[in-house]
Motif scaffolding. Structure first.
Motif, PDB file in Angstrom:
ATOM      1  N   GLU A   4       0.815  -1.214   0.000  1.00 47.45           N
ATOM      2  CA  GLU A   4       0.000   0.000   0.000  1.00 47.45           C
ATOM      3  C   GLU A   4       0.851   1.268   0.000  1.00 47.45           C
ATOM      4  O   GLU A   4       0.345   2.346  -0.190  1.00 47.45           O
ATOM      5  CB  GLU A   4      -1.005   0.022   1.154  1.00 47.45           C
ATOM      6  N   SER A 169     -13.662   7.240   2.027  1.00 47.02           N
ATOM      7  CA  SER A 169     -14.631   6.190   2.392  1.00 47.02           C
ATOM      8  C   SER A 169     -15.596   5.944   1.245  1.00 47.02           C
ATOM      9  O   SER A 169     -16.756   6.368   1.302  1.00 47.02           O
ATOM     10  CB  SER A 169     -15.365   6.523   3.695  1.00 47.02           C
ATOM     11  N   ARG A 172     -17.900   1.766  -2.718  1.00 45.52           N
ATOM     12  CA  ARG A 172     -17.299   0.543  -3.265  1.00 45.52           C
ATOM     13  C   ARG A 172     -16.088   0.930  -4.094  1.00 45.52           C
ATOM     14  O   ARG A 172     -15.982   2.074  -4.562  1.00 45.52           O
ATOM     15  CB  ARG A 172     -18.289  -0.261  -4.102  1.00 45.52           C
ATOM     16  N   GLU A 188      -4.441  -4.065  -3.560  1.00 41.42           N
ATOM     17  CA  GLU A 188      -3.636  -3.810  -2.349  1.00 41.42           C
ATOM     18  C   GLU A 188      -3.552  -2.331  -2.020  1.00 41.42           C
ATOM     19  O   GLU A 188      -3.574  -1.934  -0.856  1.00 41.42           O
ATOM     20  CB  GLU A 188      -2.225  -4.374  -2.546  1.00 41.42           C
ATOM     21  N   TYR A 190      -5.786  -0.080  -2.525  1.00 41.95           N
ATOM     22  CA  TYR A 190      -7.051   0.379  -1.938  1.00 41.95           C
ATOM     23  C   TYR A 190      -7.376  -0.304  -0.610  1.00 41.95           C
ATOM     24  O   TYR A 190      -8.307   0.098   0.086  1.00 41.95           O
ATOM     25  CB  TYR A 190      -8.215   0.145  -2.911  1.00 41.95           C
ATOM     26  N   ALA A 191      -6.626  -1.365  -0.271  1.00 42.91           N
ATOM     27  CA  ALA A 191      -6.985  -2.185   0.902  1.00 42.91           C
ATOM     28  C   ALA A 191      -7.176  -1.376   2.186  1.00 42.91           C
ATOM     29  O   ALA A 191      -8.121  -1.640   2.941  1.00 42.91           O
ATOM     30  CB  ALA A 191      -5.946  -3.285   1.101  1.00 42.91           C
ATOM     31  N   PRO A 192      -6.308  -0.358   2.486  1.00 44.29           N
ATOM     32  CA  PRO A 192      -6.491   0.358   3.756  1.00 44.29           C
ATOM     33  C   PRO A 192      -7.847   1.062   3.880  1.00 44.29           C
ATOM     34  O   PRO A 192      -8.270   1.370   4.988  1.00 44.29           O
ATOM     35  CB  PRO A 192      -5.357   1.406   3.742  1.00 44.29           C
ATOM     36  N   LEU A 193      -8.522   1.308   2.768  1.00 46.39           N
ATOM     37  CA  LEU A 193      -9.815   2.000   2.843  1.00 46.39           C
ATOM     38  C   LEU A 193     -10.924   1.052   3.298  1.00 46.39           C
ATOM     39  O   LEU A 193     -12.009   1.495   3.684  1.00 46.39           O
ATOM     40  CB  LEU A 193     -10.186   2.606   1.486  1.00 46.39           C
ATOM     41  N   ASP A 194     -10.647  -0.269   3.217  1.00 41.49           N
ATOM     42  CA  ASP A 194     -11.585  -1.257   3.719  1.00 41.49           C
ATOM     43  C   ASP A 194     -12.981  -1.096   3.104  1.00 41.49           C
ATOM     44  O   ASP A 194     -13.996  -1.179   3.801  1.00 41.49           O
ATOM     45  CB  ASP A 194     -11.664  -1.133   5.256  1.00 41.49           C
ATOM     46  N   ALA A 195     -13.021  -0.804   1.813  1.00 41.12           N
ATOM     47  CA  ALA A 195     -14.307  -0.589   1.133  1.00 41.12           C
ATOM     48  C   ALA A 195     -14.760  -1.885   0.465  1.00 41.12           C
ATOM     49  O   ALA A 195     -13.927  -2.726   0.125  1.00 41.12           O
ATOM     50  CB  ALA A 195     -14.136   0.494   0.065  1.00 41.12           C
ATOM     51  N   PRO A 196     -16.079  -2.049   0.282  1.00 42.26           N
ATOM     52  CA  PRO A 196     -16.544  -3.214  -0.483  1.00 42.26           C
ATOM     53  C   PRO A 196     -15.864  -3.227  -1.858  1.00 42.26           C
ATOM     54  O   PRO A 196     -15.775  -2.181  -2.513  1.00 42.26           O
ATOM     55  CB  PRO A 196     -18.049  -2.974  -0.626  1.00 42.26           C
TER      56      PRO A 196
END
Ligand code: NAD
Length: 442
Positions: A4, A169, A172, A188, A190-196
Motif C-alpha cells: 500500500e 470512504s 465501493r 492492495e 485500496y486495501a487500507p480504505l476497507d471498502a466493499p
C-alpha cells in the motif's frame, strides 16, 4: 516496501486526478502527478490548488512531501509502476466520449518502458470511458509493441463537493482486470480504505460506471416528471418524495426535484451510454427520455417566470448560484448556462452571484451583471431564482432581500429554501412541483 506504500503515477491533475493523488499520498504512497497543462503544474508546485474542493488544499498541504508534480510522463514512469489515468473524456458533437486525451497518454508511453511482468507498468483507468475501451486500448498497445503494459479499469465514483470524503470512504471500489499482477496491486493499494470491493472483468467495470450514472440521472428525471405532474394535480413533490423515499427499495437520495442535472459527468455519461448502445445497434429509449426531460426541466423556470410576470422584456432577474451544484466551482453543463442564455434571449436583464464559481463562470456566461453578493444580485430584481443551493442562500434574511427587490417573486429551483420564511417577508414563493405560497404579510 509494503504494497500500500508503493509509489504511483497519476496522469491528469483535475478534480479526479488531484483528489486521487492526494488520497493515495495520505495513505502513504509517493505520488508523481503529471499534467500537460504547464500552468497548472506550476501552480501546484507553488502550493496553489487550481480547483475548489472542500478539504483538498489541506490534504495536499499535509502530504506535500509525498506529492511530486511534473509535465513529463517520464518522471512518473521512472518511479512508479501503476499509472492512474484521470484525464478528461468530454463529449464530442456526436455525444460519444472524446478519448483523445486517453489515447495521448497511451501514445506518450514509450515502448521501451513497457517491460513485461512485475517489473513493467500498468495503466489504471480512472477516467470514465465507454465499455470496450480497455479492450481497444489493449489492441493498440499490442500494435505498438507495448506488450508488457498491463491495463486495469478502476472507475471513479467521487462526487465534486465531497470528493475527499468520497475517496477516503468510498461506497465501493470497482476493479476490472485480466487477473494479472496489476489488478492485485490496485486491490492492495485500496486495501487500507476497507471498502466493499467488486473485482471483475474490464468491460463490466467500465459498464458499472456508466450504468450507475445513467441510473442516478434517470432517478432525477423521474422525480422531475413527478414534480411536473404534481403541479397539475395540486400535490407537493417534496411530500411525495418523502413518502416514496421511506421505501428502502427506493431510498431518499436523488429524489429532489429541481431544474435539472448538470455537471461534468451526468449529461456526458448518459449521452455516452446512449451513443454506445446506439453504435452497437441498440436503441436505449429510456435514456432519450431522461435527457429530454432534463433539457425541458431547465427551461421550465422560463415558463414559471412568464406565468408570474407576463413578459421578460426589460425584466430584471437575479440568479443565485451558477455552479452545477454547491461546494464546487465546476461550471461544466451547469443549468445556469442554459438559464442565463434563455433569459437574455427573451429580453431579461440578468444579475448573478455565486460565492465560488464566478471566475469559471465569467468565461462562459456573457452579458450578465456579476454581483458582489446575494443582496447586490437581488438589487432591483423583479424575480430571484435559486439555481444552486449554496448554504449561504438558504440562510438569507428574506426581509433584506425583499427590501432590495423591486418585484416579489422568488423561484426556488432546488426546493431548498424555507417557503414560509420567504413568504413571511412579503414575497411570493414558488418551488418545483409544489405550487406557490404567496406573501403571508401582504
Ligand atoms: P478535469 O478536466 O478536471 O481534469 C483533467 C486533467 O487532465 C486536466 O488537468 C488536463 O490538463 C489533464 N490532461 C489532459 N490531457 C492530458 C494528457 N495527455 N496528459 C496529462 N494530462 C492531461 O477532469 P475531471 O473532472 O477530473 O475528470 C477526469 C475523468 O474522470 C473524466 O473521464 C470524468 O468523466 C471522470 N470522472 C469525473 C468525476 C468528477 O466529478 N469530476 C467523477 C468521476 C469520474
Amino acid at each position: 516496501m509494503s504494497a500500500e506504500r508503493q509509489p504511483i503515477g497519476v496522469i491528469g491533475t483535475g478534480y479526479v486526478g488531484l483528489v486521487t493523488a492526494a488520497g493515495f499520498a495520505q495513505l502513504g504512497s509517493d505520488v508523481f502527478c503529471i499534467d500537460i497543462d504547464a500552468d497548472k503544474i506550476a501552480r501546484l508546485k507553488a502550493g496553489e490548488i487550481p480547483i475548489y474542493e472542500p478539504g483538498l488544499a489541506e490534504m495536499v498541504a499535509a502530504n506535500s512531501a509525498r506529492m511530486h508534480f511534473s509535465t513529463k510522463i517520464a518522471d512518473a514512469l521512472a518511479r512508479a509502476r501503476l499509472l492512474f489515468v484521470a484525464v478528461g473524456t468530454p463529449p464530442t458533437y456526436s455525444g460519444d466520449a472524446d478519448l483523445s486525451a486517453v489515447h495521448a497518454v497511451v501514445e506518450a508511453i514509450p515502448a521501451g518502458s513497457a517491460r513485461g511482468g512485475e517489473q513493467g507498468h500498468a495503466l489504471v483507468m480512472k477516467s470514465t470511458v465507454p465499455a470496450g475501451t480497455g479492450a481497444s486500448i489493449k489492441r493498440v498497445l499490442a500494435e505498438q509493441g507495448k506488450h508488457g503494459l498491463c491495463y486495469v479499469s478502476c472507475p471513479e465514483f467521487l462526487k465534486e463537493g465531497s470528493a475527499v470524503k468520497d475517496f477516503m470512504s468510498p461506497d465501493r471500489v470497482v476493479i476490472g482486470d485480466d487477473g494479472d499482477w496489476a489488478g492485485d496491486a490496485v486491490v492492495e493499494l485500496y486495501a487500507p480504505l476497507d471498502a466493499p470491493l467488486v473485482r471483475t472483468d474490464i468491460a463490466s467495470a467500465e459498464m458499472v460506471k456508466l450504468a450507475s450514472n445513467a441510473f442516478l440521472a434517470t432517478k432525477i428525471s423521474f422525480i422531475n416528471e413527478i414534480a411536473n405532474v404534481c403541479e397539475e394535480t395540486g400535490a407537493d413533490v417534496v411530500e411525495v418524495a418523502k413518502g416514496m423515499g421511506l421505501d428502502d427499495r427506493i431510498g431518499h437520495k436523488f429524489l429532489q426535484a429541481g431544474i435539472g442535472f448538470g455537471g461534468s459527468c451526468f449529461p456526458k455519461d448518459v449521452n455516452a451510454l446512449k451513443q454506445l448502445a446506439g453504435n452497437s445497434g441498440y436503441h436505449f429509449q429510456l435514456l432519450n427520455a431522461v435527457i429530454e426531460v432534463n433539457e425541458l426541466q431547465k427551461r421550465r423556470v422560463i415558463s414559471k417566470l412568464l406565468k408570474h410576470l407576463g413578459s421578460l422584456v426589460g425584466v430584471k432577474v437575479c440568479l443565485l448560484g451558477l455552479a452545477f451544484k454547491p461546494n464546487t466551482d465546476d461550471m461544466r453543463d451547469a443549468s445556469s448556462l442554459v438559464l442565463s442564455a434563455r433569459l437574455q434571449a427573451d429580453g431579461a436583464h440578468v444579475r448573478v452571484y455565486d460565492p465560488v464559481a464566478e471566475r469559471e463562470a465569467r468565461s462562459l456566461i456573457r452579458g450578465v451583471h456579476f454581483a458582489t453578493d446575494a443582496l447586490d444580485a437581488a438589487q432591483g430584481a423583479d424575480a430571484v431564482v435559486l439555481v444552486t443551493e449554496w448554504r449561504e442562500f438558504l440562510e438569507l434574511d428574506w426581509a433584506q432581500v425583499a427590501a432590495r427587490m423591486s418585484g416579489k417573486l422568488v423561484l426556488d429551483g432546488r426546493n431548498a429554501l424555507d417557503a414560509h420564511a420567504v413568504a413571511a417577508a412579503g414575497l411570493t414563493y414558488e418551488g418545483i412541483g409544489r405550487g406557490s405560497l404567496t406573501s403571508l404579510s401582504g
